[in-house]
Design a protein around this motif. Structure first.
Motif, PDB file in Angstrom:
ATOM      1  N   PHE A   1       0.818  -1.218   0.000  1.00 25.34           N
ATOM      2  CA  PHE A   1       0.000   0.000   0.000  1.00 25.34           C
ATOM      3  C   PHE A   1       0.848   1.264   0.000  1.00 25.34           C
ATOM      4  O   PHE A   1       0.396   2.337  -0.392  1.00 25.34           O
ATOM      5  CB  PHE A   1      -0.930   0.022   1.222  1.00 25.34           C
ATOM      6  CG  PHE A   1      -1.901  -1.127   1.288  1.00 25.34           C
ATOM      7  CD1 PHE A   1      -2.140  -1.950   0.194  1.00 25.34           C
ATOM      8  CD2 PHE A   1      -2.601  -1.395   2.467  1.00 25.34           C
ATOM      9  CE1 PHE A   1      -3.042  -3.007   0.256  1.00 25.34           C
ATOM     10  CE2 PHE A   1      -3.506  -2.450   2.545  1.00 25.34           C
ATOM     11  CZ  PHE A   1      -3.717  -3.258   1.441  1.00 25.34           C
TER      12      PHE A   1
ATOM     13  N   ARG B   1       1.361   4.569  -3.571  1.00 31.68           N
ATOM     14  CA  ARG B   1       1.167   6.017  -3.416  1.00 31.68           C
ATOM     15  C   ARG B   1       2.002   6.822  -4.394  1.00 31.68           C
ATOM     16  O   ARG B   1       1.627   7.933  -4.793  1.00 31.68           O
ATOM     17  CB  ARG B   1       1.588   6.454  -2.012  1.00 31.68           C
ATOM     18  CG  ARG B   1       0.652   6.047  -0.943  1.00 31.68           C
ATOM     19  CD  ARG B   1       1.045   6.720   0.349  1.00 31.68           C
ATOM     20  NE  ARG B   1      -0.135   7.284   0.968  1.00 31.68           N
ATOM     21  CZ  ARG B   1      -0.136   7.844   2.159  1.00 31.68           C
ATOM     22  NH1 ARG B   1       0.972   7.956   2.844  1.00 31.68           N
ATOM     23  NH2 ARG B   1      -1.245   8.328   2.671  1.00 31.68           N
TER      24      ARG B   1
ATOM     25  N   GLU C   1      -8.452  10.472   0.393  1.00 30.26           N
ATOM     26  CA  GLU C   1      -7.218   9.705   0.377  1.00 30.26           C
ATOM     27  C   GLU C   1      -6.130  10.400   1.195  1.00 30.26           C
ATOM     28  O   GLU C   1      -5.017   9.892   1.305  1.00 30.26           O
ATOM     29  CB  GLU C   1      -6.747   9.461  -1.055  1.00 30.26           C
ATOM     30  CG  GLU C   1      -6.229  10.686  -1.795  1.00 30.26           C
ATOM     31  CD  GLU C   1      -7.349  11.518  -2.419  1.00 30.26           C
ATOM     32  OE1 GLU C   1      -8.503  11.424  -1.951  1.00 30.26           O
ATOM     33  OE2 GLU C   1      -7.068  12.273  -3.367  1.00 30.26           O
ATOM     34  N   HIS C   2      -6.450  11.531   1.790  1.00 28.49           N
ATOM     35  CA  HIS C   2      -5.459  12.269   2.569  1.00 28.49           C
ATOM     36  C   HIS C   2      -5.548  11.898   4.042  1.00 28.49           C
ATOM     37  O   HIS C   2      -6.600  11.490   4.518  1.00 28.49           O
ATOM     38  CB  HIS C   2      -5.663  13.767   2.380  1.00 28.49           C
ATOM     39  CG  HIS C   2      -5.554  14.174   0.946  1.00 28.49           C
ATOM     40  ND1 HIS C   2      -4.354  14.187   0.274  1.00 28.49           N
ATOM     41  CD2 HIS C   2      -6.493  14.517   0.038  1.00 28.49           C
ATOM     42  CE1 HIS C   2      -4.562  14.547  -0.981  1.00 28.49           C
ATOM     43  NE2 HIS C   2      -5.850  14.741  -1.159  1.00 28.49           N
ATOM     44  N   SER C   3      -4.456  12.060   4.762  1.00 28.98           N
ATOM     45  CA  SER C   3      -4.483  11.752   6.179  1.00 28.98           C
ATOM     46  C   SER C   3      -3.668  12.777   6.954  1.00 28.98           C
ATOM     47  O   SER C   3      -3.016  13.632   6.376  1.00 28.98           O
ATOM     48  CB  SER C   3      -3.956  10.335   6.414  1.00 28.98           C
ATOM     49  OG  SER C   3      -2.670  10.208   5.866  1.00 28.98           O
TER      50      SER C   3
ATOM     51  N   ASP D   1      -4.076   5.992   3.207  1.00 28.78           N
ATOM     52  CA  ASP D   1      -3.079   5.692   4.240  1.00 28.78           C
ATOM     53  C   ASP D   1      -2.818   4.189   4.414  1.00 28.78           C
ATOM     54  O   ASP D   1      -3.732   3.416   4.729  1.00 28.78           O
ATOM     55  CB  ASP D   1      -3.553   6.289   5.562  1.00 28.78           C
ATOM     56  CG  ASP D   1      -2.508   6.129   6.643  1.00 28.78           C
ATOM     57  OD1 ASP D   1      -1.413   6.676   6.466  1.00 28.78           O
ATOM     58  OD2 ASP D   1      -2.775   5.419   7.635  1.00 28.78           O
TER      59      ASP D   1
END
Ligand SMILES: NC(=O)c1ccc[n+]([C@@H]2O[C@H](COP(=O)([O-])OP(=O)(O)OC[C@H]3O[C@@H](n4cnc5c(N)ncnc54)[C@H](OP(=O)(O)O)[C@@H]3O)[C@@H](O)[C@H]2O)c1
Ligand SMILES: NC(=O)c1ccc[n+]([C@@H]2O[C@H](COP(=O)([O-])OP(=O)(O)OC[C@H]3O[C@@H](n4cnc5c(N)ncnc54)[C@H](OP(=O)(O)O)[C@@H]3O)[C@@H](O)[C@H]2O)c1
Lengths: 303, 303
Positions: free
Chosen positions: A274, A278, B127-129, B229
């Motif tokens: 994963f 990215r 999709e951001h953390s 993440d």
């Protein structure tokens, strides 16, 4: 440098967007159009799509300097056969099909001597189809892949200039490589999305209502992709068989590796996998091929 | 009806969005926050996230009427153990984890008598953390699933009212059903997207540059999903094993059926399958859970 007369054969999303983009670019080409059904021809006339909508292929291509085949990939051969006797000597034929080897095999045998064939594929689309789905900006900043395959440099460069005027960037590619790249970045993602939506629809323990109501990011995007035209996509998979099956084989291999990691509780493998994916996303954002807005796709919901 | 004092444990996308949404709603709760790393606590202080950022869990939960566990699913148990001795008697503990059975199993054993536990799961995300990824409207018109599992009606209703004030719709669900529904609409779609992006990245015959450059609709959406993440998603798959493996089994079954149809040239099967999946999309649009804009997600590219 544009074409004085252009014929659009098939009047769906791709062809109608080409017409509106030509108009926006101020091209002074005369554009004729043809679609198989009376209904589509009527809609096209009502929308002012093309300067002239013809009731036969023969009429539409007569005198055209550029003929664009914009029908599903499986229909290209028949259409090419029907138009061939009526082509103007020295004209250029192109297509917009999502698969290139199959289109070349189906179309080229019908074309008379002296006609140039320059296959092309605009990498742009939406899940909508039909004559009223088009819009002028569809091709802006998108890639149009050109597969010259024996066409003259002059004919190829002229088609490139035409697509650039419609807003696209162009790139030349070998036919086999084209079909493989497209299997990866478009065809298999579509097949997977269709499959996942089909699974959700099948599962009796989760109702359709729940699937719809709680559809989260991920699935929601899949449903959009899986709403694309069934005829177009059937033809893509039937005609891009070798590349599709190769990528599908790799996909299931990797999926099984991840499945085994889930089953055995191998968190490190999952984490590493994963993390690696990215980077690709970062590249796409940098290349300006997508937006990073946090509310991506929700604008219309909000208001 | 809101909570006078709220503690947010974990200060990432979900918790920070909760804080901004509370502020937007004009709640007069006092909000304390805690995050594991000094870096996140510093960022939170700089952003004005929470009224008070604490350096220990004990400090953060002391006197809190609502404690929100907002860390990856795999970290919930340890966090619950650390906070338990410091909870105010009669307070409510909730979480925001994407999996519910595993969180209940990990958290409940640590909670003292008289503390209410009301698990919840806001079906919203990007999709951001991290602490700077949050925004006040994240939960607007999204569903927050509540899994009461033995909590009192009063505590459950109060948490529902809280989430509604943050913009969400709420719905109660049984724990096992929750984990299955989420496997379908969120977890497996993520796994599939990760896999597809991994395949593209692996394929030596297609370069990363090409994958990025020509990424079409379909794949482009997958890369966004696959940028989520890694820790959060590792934990989701490790903890939602039964539902994940069940849906994955069905998915590969269906994918093989489509693969065979491609191999044997069964166009009718493909066409029928692709036609059926369109209906689901129609439902999602009608339910207002997505937008039908033709230029979906391309706004920032255009300008
Ligand atoms: N949509 C995309 O995302 C996309 C992207 C890149 C390339 N392409 C390619 O572009 C081509 C056209 O796609 P599109 O999206 O514009 O499709 P569309 O909106 O569904 O339109 C297809 C057009 O082809 C006509 N047609 C269909 N079957 C035919 C047949 N057997 N004989 C003659 N005409 C036929 C239709 O006529 P009627 O309306 O009269 O039935 C219609 O005018 C396809 O080859 C596709 O692979 C599509
Ligand atoms: N993102 C989504 O789309 C989404 C949607 C619904 C539900 N959820 C759930 O919401 C929860 C939080 O997700 P998020 O997106 O807010 O994550 P995030 O942005 O990555 O933030 C996670 C927070 O948890 C802390 N944390 C991580 N590991 C920890 C550990 N072992 N012990 C203590 N603290 C730890 C992090 O602290 P540091 O910053 O100090 O490392 C950070 O503050 C997860 O359970 C997830 O399943 C997420």
């Amino acid at each position: 440098m544009s074409y004085p007369r252009v014929a659009l054969l098939g009047l769906g999303l791709i062809a109608s967007s080409m017409f509106w983009a030509m108009k926006r670019a101020g091209m002074d080409s005369h554009v004729t159009g043809y679609a198989r059904s009376q209904a589509t021809r009527d809609t096209a006339r009502r929308l002012g799509l093309c300067h002239e909508v013809c009731d036969s292929v023969a009429e539409a291509v007569r005198d055209a300097d550029l003929v664009v085949l914009a029908v599903p990939v499986g229909a290209m051969g028949e259409l090419a056969e029907a138009m061939a006797p009526h082509l103007k000597p020295g004209c250029t034929v192109t297509d917009v099909g999502s698969v290139k080897q199959a289109v070349i095999d189906a179309v080229r045998p019908h074309l008379p001597e002296g006609v140039e064939f320059v296959p092309a594929h605009p990498m742009a689309g939406t899940e909508h189809s039909g004559p009223d789905a088009g819009f002028a900006s569809l091709y802006d900043n998108r890639w149009c892949l050109i597969v010259p395959e024996g066409a003259s440099e002059q004919a190829t460069a002229r088609l490139e200039a035409y697509w650039q005027a419609l807003g696209a960037n162009t790139e030349r590619m070998e036919v086999e490589h084209h079909d493989l790249v497209c299997a990866v970045v478009s065809h298999i993602p579509h097949l997977i999305a269709y499959t996942m939506v089909g699974v959700a629809d099948d599962l009796r323990r989760v109702s359709d209502q729940e699937v719809i109501k709680f559809s989260a990011a991920g699935f929601r995007d899949f449903t959009r992709i899986a709403a694309s035209d069934p005829t177009m996509w059937r033809d893509v998979f039937l005609t891009n068989k070798p590349a599709t099956l190769e990528i599908l084989g790799r996909f299931t291999e990797e999926l099984f590796a991840l499945q085994r990691a889930i089953r055995t509780g191998d968190g490190q493998l999952l984490f590493d996998y994963f993390t690696r994916t990215r980077e690709i996303r970062r590249g796409i954002l940098q290349a300006g091929q997508d937006t990073d807005a946090p509310d991506f796709g929700r604008a219309a919901v909000r208001k």
